[in-house]
Design a protein around this motif. Structure first.
Motif, short mmCIF file in Angstrom:
data_model
loop_
_atom_site.label_atom_id
_atom_site.label_comp_id
_atom_site.label_asym_id
_atom_site.label_seq_id
_atom_site.Cartn_x
_atom_site.Cartn_y
_atom_site.Cartn_z
N SER A 190 -10.40 181.18 89.70
CA SER A 190 -11.03 182.37 90.26
C SER A 190 -12.45 182.55 89.79
N GLN A 191 -12.89 181.72 88.85
CA GLN A 191 -14.25 181.84 88.33
C GLN A 191 -15.16 180.80 88.98
N PRO A 192 -15.95 181.20 89.99
CA PRO A 192 -16.86 180.24 90.62
C PRO A 192 -18.00 179.89 89.68
N VAL A 193 -18.56 178.73 89.89
CA VAL A 193 -19.67 178.25 89.08
C VAL A 193 -20.87 178.10 90.00
N SER A 194 -22.02 178.61 89.59
CA SER A 194 -23.18 178.55 90.46
C SER A 194 -24.42 178.14 89.70
N ASP A 195 -25.34 177.57 90.43
CA ASP A 195 -26.66 177.24 89.91
C ASP A 195 -27.65 178.09 90.71
N GLY A 196 -28.13 179.18 90.08
CA GLY A 196 -28.97 180.13 90.79
C GLY A 196 -30.22 179.52 91.36
N GLU A 197 -30.82 178.55 90.66
CA GLU A 197 -32.08 177.96 91.10
C GLU A 197 -31.91 177.18 92.39
N GLN A 198 -30.81 176.44 92.48
CA GLN A 198 -30.61 175.59 93.65
C GLN A 198 -29.74 176.24 94.72
N GLY A 199 -29.10 177.37 94.38
CA GLY A 199 -28.24 178.03 95.34
C GLY A 199 -26.93 177.30 95.57
N LEU A 200 -26.53 176.44 94.65
CA LEU A 200 -25.30 175.68 94.79
C LEU A 200 -24.14 176.44 94.16
N GLN A 201 -22.97 176.25 94.70
CA GLN A 201 -21.77 176.82 94.11
C GLN A 201 -20.73 175.71 93.94
N PHE A 202 -20.11 175.70 92.77
CA PHE A 202 -19.07 174.73 92.48
C PHE A 202 -17.77 175.49 92.19
N PHE A 203 -16.66 174.90 92.60
CA PHE A 203 -15.36 175.49 92.36
C PHE A 203 -14.42 174.43 91.80
N ARG A 204 -13.52 174.85 90.95
CA ARG A 204 -12.49 173.96 90.44
C ARG A 204 -11.20 174.21 91.20
N LEU A 205 -10.63 173.14 91.70
CA LEU A 205 -9.39 173.20 92.47
C LEU A 205 -8.35 172.33 91.78
N ALA A 206 -7.16 172.85 91.63
CA ALA A 206 -6.04 172.07 91.09
C ALA A 206 -5.04 171.82 92.21
N SER A 207 -4.47 170.63 92.23
CA SER A 207 -3.42 170.31 93.19
C SER A 207 -2.32 169.54 92.47
N CYS A 208 -1.13 169.61 93.00
CA CYS A 208 -0.01 168.87 92.40
C CYS A 208 0.89 168.37 93.51
N GLY A 209 1.75 167.38 93.16
CA GLY A 209 2.56 166.80 94.22
C GLY A 209 3.74 165.99 93.76
N GLN A 210 4.32 165.31 94.73
CA GLN A 210 5.52 164.50 94.51
C GLN A 210 5.24 163.26 93.67
N ASP A 211 3.95 162.94 93.45
CA ASP A 211 3.60 161.78 92.64
C ASP A 211 3.60 162.07 91.14
N CYS A 212 4.10 163.25 90.76
CA CYS A 212 4.24 163.66 89.35
C CYS A 212 2.90 164.00 88.69
N GLN A 213 1.85 164.18 89.47
CA GLN A 213 0.53 164.42 88.91
C GLN A 213 0.00 165.81 89.22
N VAL A 214 -0.85 166.31 88.32
CA VAL A 214 -1.67 167.49 88.56
C VAL A 214 -3.12 167.00 88.55
N LYS A 215 -3.83 167.22 89.64
CA LYS A 215 -5.20 166.72 89.75
C LYS A 215 -6.20 167.87 89.78
N ILE A 216 -7.38 167.61 89.20
CA ILE A 216 -8.48 168.56 89.23
C ILE A 216 -9.58 168.02 90.13
N TRP A 217 -10.10 168.89 90.99
CA TRP A 217 -11.15 168.54 91.92
C TRP A 217 -12.34 169.47 91.73
N ILE A 218 -13.53 168.95 91.98
CA ILE A 218 -14.74 169.76 91.99
C ILE A 218 -15.16 169.93 93.44
N VAL A 219 -15.27 171.18 93.87
CA VAL A 219 -15.58 171.49 95.25
C VAL A 219 -16.94 172.17 95.31
#
Length: 441
Positions: A190-219
């Protein structure tokens, strides 16, 4: 560090989902019901259970205000409830009539998504209860959905393993194979990450599945540069399919539940395991953090929901000194500052700092002049050492507040890379700023 404080055993069948508002806990089950509990003492509300669905209830979620609860079911409907009195506000039927597996409110409460077993996803107007837009994934059934913190897009996960990203007009922005054998859950920090100078926003996304893994993504997403989904890492720990994952409200912890009957709590900064909870006797199907307290709920096919409470003090002590600096510096008490001084081999200054009531905020504002004139530290060498340590601390706090993922930071200057190049060295090639590459040439 974390203790089981209550177990709810009111459902007559598998618990499929649990969700928190600021004052309530909602749970739903294969037994066709939704139950509501007060967070004050975990007693069930007088108007609970909520009954309408004619088949299993797969998912439930609160609106951001907590006044409305949504539930969805195999019966092909998504229902909105008034949480104060249990009154049913609307019944929204999936256009295809397919079983609805997942539902989620947008951060501004204006929209609600519902994803179905036939791969259709509907965006509803949560005020008028009317269908706004409808789409579908190319393969598989929908099992997961999460809105970005700013509400500009949402992600769905399917049984074929694809993460699909949609904008608020239901246009598909991106689709990527994320998990072999299928995705079971996804969640944004729920905590977005931003770079005010460039106007970029980054988000962390977690996903999980039948492959027994929890993955982290940068969006990242901007209207100019478009959308990017970048794989970051995978959390290890489970030995069977992972059925649920959720970030804590501050984004510092991630929890997952699995077919191996365990619940694992991770530190998202170090990606290390903080706790492994094994009290459930069957598959763990759902997990959720409370938004304003250190409470965790986990639900299982054993028909129970366990409520866990974290001890903040011991949680801080269990993490490394570096992690504590990153997470809590500005909120440090005078005692926290004393602990930090001792860790930096500056214990002789503890008395002086206590006498002058130096807490975390004051610590970060100390200067060469204040150390000499106000704190009366006569030794030049000692003042210089304190200033170096404080500057290191400021750098770490700045890094945390920017929140920019490390892979976007130049490894040489520690600045956001604006025009990165590959710089080859004696060992591995590294991605760094063009300025650094030119200087090193």
């Amino acid at each position: 560090m974390v203790k089981l404080i209550h177990t709810l055993a009111d459902h007559g069948d598998d618990v499929n989902c649990c969700a928190f508002s600021f004052s309530l806990l909602a749970t739903c089950s294969l037994d066709k019901t939704i139950r509501l509990y007060s967070l004050h003492d975990f007693t069930e509300l007088p108007h609970s259970p909520l009954k309408f669905h004619t088949y299993a209830v797969h998912c439930c979620c609160f609106s951001p205000s907590g006044h409305i609860l949504a539930s969805c079911s195999t019966d092909g409907t998504t229902v909105l409830w008034n949480t104060e009195n249990g009154q049913m506000l609307a019944v929204m039927e999936q256009p295809s009539g397919s079983p609805v597996r997942v539902c989620q409110f947008s951060p501004d409460s204006r929209c609600l998504t519902s994803g179905a077993a036939d791969g259709t996803v509907v965006l509803w107007n949560a005020q008028s209860y009317k269908l706004y837009r409808c789409g579908s994934v190319k393969d598989g059934s929908l099992a997961a959905c999460a809105f970005s913190p700013n509400g500009s897009f949402f992600v769905t996960g399917s049984s074929c393993g694809d993460l699909t990203v949609w904008d608020d007009k239901m246009r598909c922005l991106h689709s990527e194979k994320a998990h072999d054998l299928g995705i079971t859950c996804c969640d944004f920090s729920s905590q977005p990450v931003s770079d005010g100078e460039q106007g970029l926003q980054f988000f962390r996304l977690a996903s999980c599945g039948q492959d027994c893994q929890v993955k982290i993504w940068i969006v990242s997403f901007t209207h100019i540069l478009g959308f990017e989904l970048k794989y970051k890492s995978a959390m290890s720990g489970h030995c069977a399919p992972v059925l649920a994952c959720a970030f804590s409200h501050d984004g510092q912890m991630l929890v997952s539940g699995s077919v191996d009957k365990s619940v694992i709590v991770y530190d998202t900064n170090t990606e290390s395991i903080l706790h492994t909870l094994t009290q459930h006797t069957r598959y763990v199907t759902t997990c959720a953090f409370a938004p304003n307290t250190l409470l965790l709920a986990t639900g299982s096919m054993d028909k129970t929901v366990n409520i866990w409470q974290f001890d903040l003090e011991t949680l801080c002590q269990a993490r490394s000194t570096e992690d504590q600096l990153k997470q809590f510096t500005e909120d440090w008490s005078e005692e926290d500052v004393s602990t930090w001084l001792c860790a930096q081999d500056l214990k002789d200054l503890v008395g002086i700092f206590k006498m002058n009531n130096i807490d975390g905020k004051e610590l970060l504002n100390l200067t060469k002049e204040s150390l000499a004139d106000d704190l009366k530290i006569d030794s030049l060498g000692l003042r210089s050492k304190v200033l170096r340590k404080i500057e290191e601390l400021r750098t770490k706090v700045k890094s945390l507040s920017s929140g920019i993922p490390d892979e976007f930071i130049c490894p040489i200057t520690r600045e956001l890379m604006k025009d990165p190049v590959i710089a080859s060295g004696m060992c591995d090639a590294i991605l760094s700023c063009r300025g650094c590459f030119v200087l090193n040439e």
